[in-house]
Design an enzyme around this catalytic site. Structure first.
Site, PDB file in Angstrom:
ATOM      1  N   GLY A 117      17.946  34.589  60.010  1.00 51.46           N
ATOM      2  CA  GLY A 117      16.779  33.855  59.545  1.00 51.46           C
ATOM      3  C   GLY A 117      16.401  32.730  60.491  1.00 51.46           C
ATOM      4  O   GLY A 117      16.816  32.697  61.644  1.00 51.46           O
TER       5      GLY A 117
ATOM      6  N   ASP B  60       9.703  33.566  67.722  1.00 50.42           N
ATOM      7  CA  ASP B  60       9.125  34.725  68.402  1.00 50.42           C
ATOM      8  C   ASP B  60      10.175  35.569  69.111  1.00 50.42           C
ATOM      9  O   ASP B  60       9.927  36.743  69.389  1.00 50.42           O
ATOM     10  CB  ASP B  60       8.051  34.284  69.409  1.00 50.42           C
ATOM     11  CG  ASP B  60       7.143  35.445  69.804  1.00 50.42           C
ATOM     12  OD1 ASP B  60       6.596  36.082  68.885  1.00 50.42           O
ATOM     13  OD2 ASP B  60       7.025  35.739  71.004  1.00 50.42           O
TER      14      ASP B  60
ATOM     15  N   HIS C 188      12.996  36.508  67.691  1.00 55.05           N
ATOM     16  CA  HIS C 188      13.320  37.487  66.660  1.00 55.05           C
ATOM     17  C   HIS C 188      12.162  38.471  66.465  1.00 55.05           C
ATOM     18  O   HIS C 188      12.374  39.673  66.295  1.00 55.05           O
ATOM     19  CB  HIS C 188      13.600  36.792  65.324  1.00 55.05           C
ATOM     20  CG  HIS C 188      14.774  35.866  65.349  1.00 55.05           C
ATOM     21  ND1 HIS C 188      14.628  34.501  65.430  1.00 55.05           N
ATOM     22  CD2 HIS C 188      16.101  36.115  65.294  1.00 55.05           C
ATOM     23  CE1 HIS C 188      15.831  33.942  65.413  1.00 55.05           C
ATOM     24  NE2 HIS C 188      16.747  34.894  65.338  1.00 55.05           N
TER      25      HIS C 188
ATOM     26  N   GLY D  92      19.409  40.688  70.835  1.00 55.99           N
ATOM     27  CA  GLY D  92      18.946  39.977  72.014  1.00 55.99           C
ATOM     28  C   GLY D  92      20.067  39.717  73.005  1.00 55.99           C
ATOM     29  O   GLY D  92      21.243  39.602  72.627  1.00 55.99           O
ATOM     30  N   LYS D  93      19.698  39.591  74.274  1.00 55.74           N
ATOM     31  CA  LYS D  93      20.671  39.299  75.318  1.00 55.74           C
ATOM     32  C   LYS D  93      20.992  37.816  75.430  1.00 55.74           C
ATOM     33  O   LYS D  93      21.882  37.436  76.198  1.00 55.74           O
ATOM     34  CB  LYS D  93      20.163  39.797  76.678  1.00 55.74           C
ATOM     35  CG  LYS D  93      20.209  41.304  76.846  1.00 55.74           C
ATOM     36  CD  LYS D  93      19.836  41.679  78.279  1.00 55.74           C
ATOM     37  CE  LYS D  93      19.921  43.175  78.514  1.00 55.74           C
ATOM     38  NZ  LYS D  93      19.604  43.519  79.922  1.00 55.74           N
ATOM     39  N   LYS D  94      20.303  36.973  74.670  1.00 55.31           N
ATOM     40  CA  LYS D  94      20.609  35.544  74.775  1.00 55.31           C
ATOM     41  C   LYS D  94      22.082  35.293  74.459  1.00 55.31           C
ATOM     42  O   LYS D  94      22.762  34.543  75.146  1.00 55.31           O
ATOM     43  CB  LYS D  94      19.719  34.719  73.850  1.00 55.31           C
ATOM     44  CG  LYS D  94      19.865  33.217  74.085  1.00 55.31           C
ATOM     45  CD  LYS D  94      19.216  32.403  72.996  1.00 55.31           C
ATOM     46  CE  LYS D  94      20.107  32.365  71.766  1.00 55.31           C
ATOM     47  NZ  LYS D  94      19.621  31.428  70.737  1.00 55.31           N
ATOM     48  N   ASP D  95      22.563  35.902  73.386  1.00 53.95           N
ATOM     49  CA  ASP D  95      24.000  35.834  73.089  1.00 53.95           C
ATOM     50  C   ASP D  95      24.639  37.087  73.680  1.00 53.95           C
ATOM     51  O   ASP D  95      24.881  38.079  72.989  1.00 53.95           O
ATOM     52  CB  ASP D  95      24.236  35.755  71.583  1.00 53.95           C
ATOM     53  CG  ASP D  95      25.671  35.347  71.254  1.00 53.95           C
ATOM     54  OD1 ASP D  95      26.557  35.609  72.091  1.00 53.95           O
ATOM     55  OD2 ASP D  95      25.900  34.786  70.177  1.00 53.95           O
TER      56      ASP D  95
ATOM     57  N   GLN E 127      28.011  38.227  72.243  1.00 51.01           N
ATOM     58  CA  GLN E 127      27.851  38.928  70.967  1.00 51.01           C
ATOM     59  C   GLN E 127      27.436  40.371  71.185  1.00 51.01           C
ATOM     60  O   GLN E 127      27.964  41.290  70.550  1.00 51.01           O
ATOM     61  CB  GLN E 127      26.815  38.203  70.101  1.00 51.01           C
ATOM     62  CG  GLN E 127      26.480  38.935  68.808  1.00 51.01           C
ATOM     63  CD  GLN E 127      25.505  38.165  67.955  1.00 51.01           C
ATOM     64  OE1 GLN E 127      25.900  37.333  67.161  1.00 51.01           O
ATOM     65  NE2 GLN E 127      24.211  38.416  68.138  1.00 51.01           N
TER      66      GLN E 127
END
Length: 281
Positions: A27, A31, A33, A146-149, A152
């Protein structure tokens, strides 16, 4: 778009859903997400369903982290999901996901020992547990992260491989603000002065990548570039880690020829920001 809040309703929906592309979130959507949901919609076309989840997972927060103050903005999140093309959003309460006397949890013992996992013990065990539960409940054919993490993403790929989940994992490039700052739900914690300095994280990573592309392959030199840039341009930040690793195994590298990743985490008072950059020819 429909909203489902119970496991019983979700299982009933799944029986007739056909192929499903899944986007799990906590949550407080932005943008970044929305881009994941849009990518899922593109993959699904007209023949598959796009499912998203909104669940603030208590298992992945440490005792001194921001679980209680993590933003919960369900109404706005649902509007974002609908605009981006989701067909269904699963937004359960904690008691719907976890039994009070739960006694089983998934533990990852290799990829989670470095980077954020070293700074946040138990975090990725919580991630693995909730993602496994969501995969069992939603039963997606594909899932988009996403590749930001980046850590993960690597761990979830390992989870799928090691536990034989029939799910194909897709990684989407980090979505950024105009000044390069990676979009994050925690960016709202930044003060105006911190927000002005936060783009230095991305700028430092790009500066190191430029040096690597100019044939600087030594890890010490590349990391020094980042440390120096942050020392000059992110004076309000406190470094958690800056590391050069193999982008598949996440193991440290002294020299990088290809398949490298520079990842970092920096504290700005109430906000802990992460970012990374791939070193791939």
């Amino acid at each position: 778009m429909i909203l489902i809040e119970t496991v019983k309703e979700l299982r009933a929906w799944r029986k007739s859903a056909g192929r499903v592309i899944f986007v799990p979130t906590m949550g407080a959507l932005h943008d970044g997400h929305a881009a994941l949901v849009r990518e899922a919609r593109h993959m699904a076309g007209t023949d598959a369903q796009v499912a998203a989840s909104i669940f603030v997972n208590p298992l992945q927060f440490g005792p001194n982290e921001d679980f209680d103050r993590y933003p919960r903005t369900l109404e706005a999140d649902l509007a974002i999901c609908q605009a981006a093309g989701a067909d269904m959003v699963f937004a359960p309460g904690v008691k719907e996901v976890y039994h009070a006397d739960r006694s089983i949890q998934i533990r990852e013992s290799s990829l989670s020992n470095v980077l954020c996992g070293a700074s946040r013990p138990g975090h990725f065990d919580g991630v693995c547990t909730v993602v496994a539960k969501l995969f069992n409940l939603v039963q997606p054919d594909d899932a988009v992260f996403g590749k930001k993490d980046y850590q993960q993403l690597a761990i979830i790929r390992r989870l799928v491989r090691d536990l034989n989940f029939p799910v194909e994992i897709h990684g989407l490039e980090t979505v950024r603000e105009d000044d390069g700052l990676a979009m994050s739900s925690r960016n709202r914690y930044l003060s105006p002065a911190e927000r002005a300095q936060a783009p230095a994280l991305r700028a430092a990573l790009v500066k190191a990548r430029d040096a690597w592309q100019a044939d600087v392959t030594g890890g010490c030199h590349l990391l020094h570039i980042i440390h120096q840039h942050l020392a000059e341009h992110a004076t309000l930040g406190r470094k958690d880690y800056i590391a050069l690793v193999d982008r598949h195994t996440l193991q440290p590298l002294d020299i990088v020829q290809n398949d490298g990743l520079i990842a970092l985490a920096v504290f700005f008072d109430k906000a802990r920001l992460i970012d990374n950059i791939e070193l791939v020819r």
